[in-house]
Design a protein around this motif. Structure first.
Motif, PDB file in Angstrom:
ATOM      1  N   SER A   1    -105.218 110.413  58.285  1.00 19.39           N
ATOM      2  CA  SER A   1    -104.867 109.238  59.074  1.00 19.39           C
ATOM      3  C   SER A   1    -103.363 109.063  59.166  1.00 19.39           C
ATOM      4  O   SER A   1    -102.874 108.207  59.902  1.00 19.39           O
ATOM      5  CB  SER A   1    -105.498 107.984  58.468  1.00 19.39           C
ATOM      6  N   VAL A   2    -102.635 109.893  58.452  1.00 14.27           N
ATOM      7  CA  VAL A   2    -101.169 109.859  58.529  1.00 14.27           C
ATOM      8  C   VAL A   2    -100.728 110.946  59.492  1.00 14.27           C
ATOM      9  O   VAL A   2    -101.099 112.109  59.359  1.00 14.27           O
ATOM     10  CB  VAL A   2    -100.538 110.096  57.143  1.00 14.27           C
ATOM     11  N   ARG A   3     -99.937 110.568  60.488  1.00 15.81           N
ATOM     12  CA  ARG A   3     -99.607 111.493  61.570  1.00 15.81           C
ATOM     13  C   ARG A   3     -98.908 112.750  61.052  1.00 15.81           C
ATOM     14  O   ARG A   3     -99.156 113.857  61.517  1.00 15.81           O
ATOM     15  CB  ARG A   3     -98.718 110.816  62.604  1.00 15.81           C
ATOM     16  N   LEU A   4     -98.031 112.601  60.097  1.00 19.19           N
ATOM     17  CA  LEU A   4     -97.275 113.740  59.577  1.00 19.19           C
ATOM     18  C   LEU A   4     -98.208 114.784  58.962  1.00 19.19           C
ATOM     19  O   LEU A   4     -98.014 115.985  59.129  1.00 19.19           O
ATOM     20  CB  LEU A   4     -96.286 113.245  58.521  1.00 19.19           C
ATOM     21  N   VAL A   5     -99.247 114.305  58.262  1.00 16.11           N
ATOM     22  CA  VAL A   5    -100.189 115.224  57.637  1.00 16.11           C
ATOM     23  C   VAL A   5    -100.971 115.971  58.708  1.00 16.11           C
ATOM     24  O   VAL A   5    -101.208 117.172  58.611  1.00 16.11           O
ATOM     25  CB  VAL A   5    -101.154 114.467  56.699  1.00 16.11           C
TER      26      VAL A   5
END
Lengths: 171, 175, 689
Positions: C115-119
């Motif tokens: 849910s984290v864009r960077l991941v």
């Protein structure tokens, strides 16, 4: 970050696989690869079997084979290290895995084998791609400040050194 | 004099700042364009890739009629996107030749069957020699060669639907 | 929640930095010497033992004509004390908070929280854990967070460990560190939020670039950043010293360990990066003059010059302006490098996902910080009294030449790297790369080697040419002997590699020369450090010259069983087999290798790997390291005529390049240890006295 680049110059995949052109700016040219882990081993084995059969029967290009004459090969190698790969752009054709880099290496080797001087081959390439393609900027109206800079810096350095010693002697 | 010298580093930095600021404002154009625009087409001869079509050679240009020269490959995805546009140009009467770079007859035949065949001649450039001789840095690229055999225009990347008319007009003007 | 916690920690850290700056500014303002003209005694539970007694007392050029009444003075002092007491804890809190934010980001990557864009953009659940963790800094936002983490931790470290500086200068230093931090916190929070969420969360991520899936990613960026950003402490020290005008040996002695510490890590980081590129990229190159590489080299050059300059200031009270200027330049180069790499204005293999808007933000920060520091330099350095005198032929003189030559190399690299942008302004597209840099920096670097050899053999203050020549006999003999030995091989080697090898021999002798005639057990540790570091440079130079001069290359299409020669080795392709890895599949070639015709055979297995997420292929080289060099093998593509392409290199003594780099870092560590021990002894003695 990945995105489809409009202009693709890619390594062709083997004939039994589709090459998908995903070419992010911060990656080198990708090679099409097997998508699903399950079929991977079979895919590789099939590819290996294809190698056993001479499918194309064309001669080996000089992209990854050396010239017989070591002096000429050294000249070719030296030249390759100074030509920029037009696809990946961050590397020389001597350091790149891209297909067009291989073609350029083959072209350089062939021409040098045929007797052309490295300078001539470089000039031929510059004629076609402009100065951008050579990592060794030729001396010209635009580049003379660049080549003069080290000399200017050394002179400036010597001047600072001298003034610092002279100051010391007075102070 | 020494006083003024102390301000030199700041001045140099201001210069550097202006330089890189300028570099930022101009978006860097990473495409490597051919340097042969407005120059005569280089000398080359390519054998025919398929038995049904002749090969491509410099002698086939400069006979008074401008032609398009399309550098493509069957493994190149944007070439597939470009194919309908090339068919449209063919329908408008524009003669198009192909340089098939780093490719095989079987793959090209399948490509043409699947996406249409706009070409009058197809040259076999397996080692990409002619591609390099033209100053092309990738596929697809399209060159417009005028009636006198000079390269008039280079289009880098696939031809989009909205660019077809401009190219057709350029072809007409190149007489 | 972890991502939000990280973001909250980042905001709090930024707030702490602002508070830190305010406190420091007030301490500096309130503590300004007034009336009597002598510095106020700042005693009391701050932990600093005493006011630093500068041998050359700095007198404020604007003494207060009307001294303050005693009551107001006491009030100012009390307020200043309160603020000063608060600065250290605030700095420590800032460091702890930003470290917490980094930890949260790493945790989010470890858990593959999609849910984290960077991941999503940089990771994949199938990746090995090491690369999930290291992937946290394998992208723009994450590496920027690592950048400010090191900045914050460096500031906290100064707050915890720095005991030698007087309170006002120390506060100014910590304040400068906070000022830098605020700008970059703002950049992170506004333009590069690492904790941004994406909704709806995709099933899995895009994966990490396969070239980065290597232990090198776990080691190279953090080490490099500790050095790269750690040099900010030197910058802050310089700014603090300019603000309070306390430029003297005490300031230099306080700054030196920080410079050394950052420099050691920078050396290690660059060496590790070079070795990583060497074995990963598959063509045997170890330095490409790529703009990002240059961006890390320039701070190293400035930091090396700084570290020598600060020693002169500490021991001889000379080169004041040089030291301050180099400290400003070193970190300025770091910041410029950070900008160049992320702005997209230069073409590089290394470039992160770039964005001109972010580039503009960093450029604005650069203008404020570097412009401000250089303006402060121009305004204040003139009032700092000149240091001691020395003759041209002396160790100080050699160090001035050392500073200059390093600065010239730095200037050449900077101009060469930025020239394509200048040319683009005139509509010309050109490239400046290896041929230019080798031709221009090579001779200057070789000249530098000569001074590096002679410098430690010169006396301080004044020396004579005859004495120097006498001490240089053995090094010159070493140079000559090497030159003579190389003459039979000289045909085919370039002039630069030949000179490089001979100079390396001479330099090696010259670097151990200071130890002759000394009782080795009583030689101070920092002298050993100097010896080891200079010897490391000689070793590295020898490795580079050998690589240029003696590498043997064989490129063949190998069919099974055929022998191919490379250097003293014979290589036979025994067979190919498929290999399955955690998130890749590969074809491995088994090469049977013997030294000469009858040596004991050993196997090397280079691989051609295929990754599915993202679809990429890479080559994994197989390297055999022997005492006298490395055998480097790479598997290429299958040849249409049958067989497989093989790329084989025999590189004699190439490992010396990185061994030398490690020795340089070791020398630095020995020096640092020696200085810290000496410092502790001195502080203890001063306490007892």
């Amino acid at each position: 970050m990945m995105f489809l680049r409009r202009h693709a110059g890619l390594v062709p995949a083997s004939t039994d696989q589709q090459a998908i052109a995903l070419e992010p700016l911060d990656r080198r040219s990708p090679h099409g690869g097997p998508r699903h882990k399950a079929g991977v081993t079979w895919g590789i084995l099939i590819a290996l079997m294809l190698i056993a059969s001479p499918a194309f029967g064309q001669q080996t290009s000089l992209a990854d084979v050396q010239l017989r004459d070591p002096a000429k090969e050294a000249q070719a190698r030296a030249l390759m290290a100074t030509i920029r790969c037009v696809e990946c752009q961050g590397q020389s054709v001597g350091d790149s895995d891209a297909a067009i880099a291989g073609s350029m290496r083959a072209l350089i080797r062939e021409r040098i084998q045929a007797g052309e001087t490295p300078g001539h081959v470089r000039a031929w390439l510059i004629e076609r791609y402009g100065d951008y393609i050579t990592y060794d900027p030729p001396m010209s109206a635009v580049t003379w400040p660049l080549w003069l800079a080290p000399v200017v810096l050394l002179i400036a350095g010597a001047a600072i050194a001298r003034s610092s010693f002279r100051k010391r002697r007075q102070g | 004099m020494k006083r003024a010298l102390l301000w030199l580093p700041l001045l140099l930095f201001a210069g550097l700042f202006a330089l890189v600021g300028f570099g930022l404002l101009r978006p860097a154009d990473r495409t490597v364009r051919s340097a042969l625009t407005d120059k005569p087409l280089p000398d080359f001869t390519l054998p025919a890739l398929l038995p049904t079509k002749p090969g491509v050679a410099t002698s086939g240009y400069g006979g008074g009629q401008p032609r398009l020269l399309n550098v493509f490959a069957s493994w190149c995805v944007p070439c597939k996107a470009e194919a309908p546009q090339l068919m449209k140009l063919k329908a408008m009467g524009v003669p198009i030749d192909a340089v098939a770079t780093n490719d095989t007859p079987e793959a090209v035949r399948d490509f043409l069957k699947a996406f249409g065949d706009p070409y009058q001649r197809i040259g076999d450039d397996r080692q990409s020699k002619v591609q390099i001789a033209l100053g092309s840095s990738g596929v697809p690229e399209t060159f417009l060669i005028d009636g006198r055999g000079r390269i008039v225009m280079q289009h880098v990347g696939d031809i989009r639907a909205d660019e077809v008319d401009a190219i057709a007009k350029a072809w007409r003007d190149a007489r | 929640m972890i991502a939000e916690a990280g973001l909250a920690a980042l905001w709090l850290a930024a707030a702490m930095a602002a508070l830190q700056l305010l406190l420091a500014a007030n301490v500096v303002r309130l503590g300004r010497p007034s009336g009597s003209g002598s510095p106020l005694p700042f005693r009391g539970g701050v932990g600093v033992g005493e006011v630093s007694p500068s041998p050359s007392p700095v007198v404020s050029p604007h003494p207060n004509p009307s001294p303050e009444p005693k009551a107001a003075l006491g009030q100012r002092e009390g307020l200043s004390q309160q603020f000063a007491r608060a600065i250290r804890p605030v700095a420590i809190a800032q460091g702890a908070l930003v470290a917490l934010a980094m930890l949260c980001l790493i945790l989010v990557f470890a858990r593959s929280d999609m849910s984290v864009r960077l991941v999503v953009e940089n990771s994949h659940s199938a990746k090995p854990m090491l690369y999930k963790l290291a992937g946290a800094w394998g992208n723009h936002e994450g590496s920027m967070l690592l950048w400010v983490t090191i900045l914050g931790l460096a500031g906290a470290a100064v707050a915890v460990f720095e005991r030698r500086l007087d309170q006002r200068t120390l506060s100014a230093t910590i304040g400068a560190q906070a000022l830098i931090a605020i700008g970059f916190y703002a950049f992170l929070l506004i333009a590069s939020n690492p904790f941004a969420r994406v909704f709806p969360a995709p099933a899995d991520g895009n994966g990490l670039n396969p070239l980065l899936q290597d232990p090198g990613l776990a080691f190279h960026p953090p080490t490099l950043y500790i050095g790269y950003v750690g040099i900010s402490v030197a910058f802050s020290f310089a700014v603090g010293a300019l603000v309070t005008r306390e430029v003297g040996p005490a300031f230099a002695r306080a700054m030196r360990p920080w410079v050394l510490g950052a420099w050691i890590f920078l050396t290690l980081g660059i060496t590790a990066g070079s070795y990583w590129a060497y074995y990963e990229l598959g063509w045997g190159g170890w330095w490409f003059w790529d703009p990002v590489e240059n961006a890390s080299l320039m701070p190293w050059l400035a930091a090396t010059a700084l570290l020598h300059s600060v020693s002169v200031l500490a021991t001889r009270d000379g080169l004041r302006a040089w030291t301050i200027m180099l400290a400003v330049v070193a970190f300025s180069m770091s910041m410029i490098g950070t900008f160049l790499v992320r702005s997209g204005i230069l073409t590089s293999v290394h470039a992160f996902a770039v964005d001109p808007e972010r580039g503009a933000f960093i450029l604005a920060l650069l203008a404020i910080y570097i412009g401000g520091a250089l303006a402060l330099f121009a305004l204040r350095v003139g009032t700092v009294r000149q240091g001691n005198v020395f003759a041209p032929l002396s160790r100080e003189g050699a160090l001035v030449v050392n500073n200059l030559l390093l600065s010239v190399i730095l200037g050449i690299v900077l101009i060469g790297t930025l020239y394509p942008i200048a040319a683009a302004a005139f509509g010309v597209q050109l490239s400046v790369g290896k041929p230019f840099f080798d031709k221009t920096t090579g001779p200057v670097a070789l000249a530098l080697m000569v001074f590096m050899g002679a410098g430690p053999l010169l006396r301080w203050r004044r020396d004579t040419a005859s004495a120097l020549l006498k001490r240089m006999t053995w090094p010159v003999a070493g140079f000559g002997a090497a030159l003579i030995m190389l003459v039979p091989f000289a045909w085919g080697i370039g002039v630069l590699p030949l000179l490089g090898l001979a100079l390396a021999a001479g330099l090696a002798v010259a670097s151990v020369a200071p130890l002759w005639g000394r009782n080795l057990r009583r030689t101070p540790l920092f002298t050993w450090g100097m010896v080891v570091a200079h010897l490391g440079i000689a070793v590295s130079l020898a490795g580079m010259a050998c690589d240029s001069a003696f590498t043997k290359e064989t490129l063949v299409v190998a069919k099974i069983g055929e022998p191919h020669a490379v250097g003293p080795y014979w290589v036979r392709l025994k067979g190919l087999r498929p290999v399955i890895g955690p998130n890749w599949s590969a074809i491995a070639a088994d090469l049977s290798i013997t030294r000469g015709q009858d040596g004991a055979p050993f196997i090397l297995s280079p691989q051609a790997r295929y990754f599915s997420d993202p679809p990429t292929s890479t080559t994994e080289s197989a390297i055999a390291t022997k005492l006298d060099g490395q055998l480097y093998t790479v598997l290429g593509k299958p040849d249409p005529g049958g067989g497989y392409q093989l790329r084989l290199w025999w590189k004699p003594f190439v490992t010396f390049i990185w061994l030398g780099g490690a020795m340089v870092a070791l020398g630095g560590a020995l020096s640092l240890l020696g200085r810290i021990r000496r410092g502790r002894v001195r502080v203890a003695e001063e306490h007892e006295a």
